[in-house]
Design a protein around this motif. Structure first.
Motif, short mmCIF file in Angstrom:
data_model
loop_
_atom_site.label_atom_id
_atom_site.label_comp_id
_atom_site.label_asym_id
_atom_site.label_seq_id
_atom_site.Cartn_x
_atom_site.Cartn_y
_atom_site.Cartn_z
N GLN A 29 -2.68 10.37 2.43
CA GLN A 29 -4.04 10.03 2.02
C GLN A 29 -5.10 10.75 2.86
O GLN A 29 -6.21 10.98 2.40
N PRO A 47 -2.49 3.60 -1.47
CA PRO A 47 -3.60 2.83 -0.90
C PRO A 47 -4.63 2.47 -1.97
O PRO A 47 -4.91 3.24 -2.87
N ASN A 48 -5.17 1.29 -1.83
CA ASN A 48 -6.21 0.77 -2.74
C ASN A 48 -5.70 0.45 -4.14
O ASN A 48 -6.49 0.16 -5.05
N SER A 49 -4.38 0.53 -4.34
CA SER A 49 -3.83 0.13 -5.63
C SER A 49 -3.68 -1.38 -5.68
O SER A 49 -3.42 -2.02 -4.66
N LYS A 50 -3.84 -1.93 -6.86
CA LYS A 50 -3.72 -3.38 -7.01
C LYS A 50 -2.30 -3.73 -7.43
O LYS A 50 -1.77 -3.16 -8.38
N ASP A 56 0.83 -1.21 0.00
CA ASP A 56 0.00 0.00 0.00
C ASP A 56 0.86 1.26 0.00
O ASP A 56 0.52 2.25 -0.65
N TYR A 64 0.23 6.92 0.33
CA TYR A 64 -0.16 6.40 1.64
C TYR A 64 0.05 7.45 2.72
O TYR A 64 -0.80 7.64 3.58
#
Length: 820
Positions: free
Chosen positions: A434, A213-216, A208, A431
């Motif tokens: 955020q 954050p929320n990245s694949k 992350d 991160y």
């Protein structure tokens, strides 16, 4: 992909190598445009797993070739650059790709930097600081437009640091700059980001932070288990009264055979001072090794460090005494053995250092643990157990570092400038930022434009200007030049170059050490006995001396903190000793000490907090043993002392080590009464903490580093550094001004939060207190200090001014105790 893989496998076969499944998985993931983290053991081929994956599209001829920078390889240490450069360059050359691989670090000269700017290489190995310098150049967007992949090597080393935050911010901008060409299939591509680590526990969180954050992303995990062999060097005799520092060099006769039997050995110490001392002692004890032994640490001149690294690669050195400057992924194949002097205080650090030996797939890594006092053997047993069970520490990410954000925005403004709304979205995609609020962003912009509420009258603090096109830029050339000279997040004592009177640089020393010596004084540095002549143009001029000396430079930075995981494992080893379940050779070796502790007091298990009471001619002592590490004990001791003093007028002297702490008073300490009043209660912990420490003074010290990173304090031009005294005074004035006239200043707020959350580590303190509250508290009256208490008393002696050496004072104390 098949054609390219065949080329790679043929190349590997010519070297008598074979690809591992995890490497092939990496090649596949990178070829598919994925980002992610590679987690594999030291020496298993992580570099080739990523690098060859980046080359595959070109080996397959599925991607159009465009000139310009395509790969950026981030390394946390300059020492890693040459090794990675060699591996990458040999691969492209032997695979027939006409790529140029360049290095860009603090050691790169100005001529080479200008050449790289005019003609970008295909791939570049660099550091977070140098990457930000590249972002600050005019035309950065054009320079980075062909960028395809950024690799964060040794990602665990950057995670949880402000250097890591620097990289997060740089990546947020590079994602918008990079316009990698589509493959011949026409599929659109985006910037790929990969992290590499051998020693990281919180992989999902690490992902992350690296990708946002929320990245694949994709995890590529190796199933290779590195064989790390840990062997402790055991003293022949265990003293009744152990103390930190009395072993180590005393066991030189046991160390020398290990060095002699190995082709090449790395000896790791925890500080630069210890490195200098060990090198000096080795030369005295084993003069026949002269020319075969070298030293490596960050304060030595780059020419010396490069010479040592080259000789290591060539197998021409028998031993190198070093610090963490060599404990990351450098591949010195001749190294067969590692010796760790004293506890590394963390499992991951120990594993990293062990991995410097046997740095090849399938070859075991051998590390010897050399204790500096007998009780450290408990840590050796704990470290071996951790390695056997695959335990590593998690790295806690940072959040909302306003100082780094301010520096970064000036970096962009010095270059092509930045548009606020777009940049805010980029910054909030990281991160660290955020949760950055719009009001905080507005404050940062206003602070950079005008200097904020309290510095608006001073032109030097008005750094950026909004243009008519909506782009914020630095127009003042002096501000731009100062910024480029000051970029970075590593802040320390101002340093001075050390140079012979006849010419030739040796390295750098901190001003705080030089201020303590006078003309004619002799000290040991860079493996040489030097006489101090004078300071000229902020350069320390010296000459060689034949006089003997025990003076060795001391560098700022403090002691390493015992990790919470290692603390827990130490407590488990003590429980085994309590239950007579000692299977480790180290615990068996110190059995006399443990028996002595059990006889005089107890060995606590995990359900017990031990408190020992003792009266000596010094006064009344209380020893408390949470086994939570020096930093936690320092704060906890202050809180306990404060709480006891609330019910009775009493003064304390405080001492601590990694195992416990001591309260000493000239009157009886009412510990039982205090325990009845919930001495370790969690309620009001933060309020009591503020009462017990000088939070303002600590915040001022923290603010000095924050202000320097944020560019409020200029540290001087090359060769004309500002003195530490001046820096300290300037930061103190700024702190006081903000405190009085701008109390909502975000840098001031950050300084106070960092004191509580990072320096004091409130979270760990609370966890320790909660664990104590679940334990049974046992108070033992003792007639003399036992094996656990005595080392703490010695640490208190170190802080006293005396004409006697610490060895002489300890010997006197031991003799007095023998009479009891």
């Amino acid at each position: 992909m098949k054609e390219g893989v065949q080329k790679i496998n043929s190349w590997l076969a010519n070297k008598n190598w074979k690809s591992f499944p995890f490497q092939e998985n990496c090649w596949q993931a990178i070829s598919n445009g994925k980002s992610g983290i590679l987690n594999a053991p030291t020496g298993s081929g992580k570099t080739y797993a990523i690098w060859l994956g980046c080359l595959l599209p070109y080996l397959n001829n599925t991607r159009p070739f465009r000139k310009g920078i395509k790969i950026i390889w981030i390394t946390p240490l300059r020492a890693l650059s040459a090794d990675i450069h060699s591996a990458m360059r040999s691969a492209v050359h032997e695979l027939g790709l006409p790529w140029e691989i360049a290095m860009r670090t603090g050691d790169t000269d100005a001529k080479e930097r200008q050449r790289q700017k005019r003609t970008p290489p295909d791939a570049m190995i660099t550091t977070p600081e140098s990457l930000h310098l590249l972002l600050s150049q005019k035309g950065a967007a054009k320079w980075f437009e062909n960028l395809e992949c950024v690799v964060a090597d040794e990602w665990h080393e950057l995670l949880g640091t402000k250097r890591g935050v620097q990289l997060e911010l740089a990546l947020s901008r590079l994602k918008s700059y990079a316009q990698p060409p589509a493959d011949f299939t026409g599929q659109k591509r985006y910037l790929q980001i990969w992290g590499i680590s051998a020693t990281i526990a919180n992989l999902e969180e690490a992902m992350d932070v690296l990708l946002g954050p929320n990245s694949k992303g994709e995890f590529v995990l190796s199933n290779i288990k590195k064989d790390i062999q840990v062997e402790s060097i055991l003293p022949d005799e265990i003293e009744k009264y152990p103390w930190a520092g009395h072993l180590g060099i005393k066991m030189m006769d046991k160390v020398l055979p290990i060095i002699e039997q190995s082709r090449t050995t790395l000896m790791f110490t925890n500080t630069r001072s210890q490195t200098e001392i060990w090198y000096q002692q080795l030369m005295e004890k084993a003069p026949h090794l002269a020319g075969l032994v070298a030293m490596h640490h960050g304060s030595l001149d780059s020419a010396i460090r490069n010479w040592v690294e080259d000789r290591l690669h060539q197998g021409k050195l028998k031993l190198v005494v070093c610090t963490s400057s060599l404990d990351l992924g450098v591949d010195f194949r001749p190294v067969e053995t590692v010796i760790q002097v004293g506890s590394p205080k963390g499992i991951s650090r120990f594993v990293q250092r062990a991995g410097r030996s046997g740095h090849r797939p399938g070859v075991p890594s051998k590390i010897y643990f050399l204790p500096t006092h007998s009780l450290e053997l408990i840590e050796a047993a704990a470290l071996r157990g951790a390695i056997e069970n695959g335990l590593l520490e998690a790295k806690k990410p940072l959040s909302n570092c306003i100082d780094v954000l301010i520096q970064y925005l000036v970096t962009l403004a010095v270059g092509d400038g930045f548009e606020p709304n777009q940049t805010l979205q980029e910054v909030k995609s990281t991160y660290c930022y955020q949760l950055l609020e719009n009001t905080e962003w507005s404050w940062v912009l206003q602070f950079l434009i005008s200097g904020g509420e309290s510095l608006g009258s001073y032109e030097e603090f008005s750094k950026i200007e909004p243009g008519v096109d909506g782009i914020f830029r630095v127009e003042n050339k002096k501000i731009a030049m100062r910024h480029r000279l000051s970029m970075g997040t590593i802040v320390g004592d101002p340093i001075l170059k050390v140079k012979y009177m006849t010419g030739g640089y040796l390295g750098t020393l901190e001003e705080s050490f030089i201020s303590l010596i006078k003309k004619g004084d002799v000290f040991w540095f860079a493996g040489r006995t030097l006489e101090y002549i004078q300071i000229k143009d902020l350069t320390v001029l010296v000459k060689r001396s034949k006089r003997k000396t025990n003076t060795v430079p001391r560098w700022m930075g403090g002691r390493m903190q015992l990790s919470s995981l290692l603390s827990e494992l130490i407590r488990k080893k003590l429980e085994e000793a309590h239950n007579n379940e000692c299977e480790d050779i180290e615990l068996k070796q110190i059995a006399p000490l443990l028996i002595r502790q059990q006889t005089q007091s107890i060995i606590p298990d995990k359900s017990v907090l031990l408190i020992e009471k003792l009266k000596t001619k010094e006064g009344y002592h209380i020893f408390i043993f949470p086994f939570e590490g020096r930093f936690v004990h320092e704060i906890l001791a202050s809180i306990i002392a404060y709480r006891i003093s609330q019910s009775q007028a009493i003064s304390f002297s405080i001492a601590m080590n990694d195992y416990g702490f001591e309260l000493l008073s000239d009157i009886p300490i009412p510990i039982e009464d205090a325990l009845e009043l919930d001495l370790f209660g969690e309620e009001n912990m933060e309020e009591d903490l503020i009462h017990t420490i000088n939070s303002t003074d600590l915040a001022k010290r923290r603010f000095r580093d924050i202000a320097t990173i944020a560019g409020l304090i200029f540290q001087g031009y090359p060769g004309k550094n500002i003195t530490f005294k001046h820096l300290h005074a300037t930061s103190g004035i700024l702190f006081d001004v903000f405190d009085e006239y701008d109390p909502d200043n975000l840098l001031l707020k950050q300084a106070r939060e960092e004191v509580i959350n990072l320096q004091i580590d409130k979270t760990r303190l609370i966890e320790a207190v909660r664990r104590i509250n679940q334990q049974k508290i046992v108070v033992k009256n003792t007639l003399q200090p036992g094996p656990f208490a005595f080392p703490i008393m010695v640490d208190r002696l170190r802080d006293r001014l005396s004409s006697e050496s610490i060895e002489e004072r300890v010997a006197k104390l031991q003799a007095e105790l023998e009479k009891l």
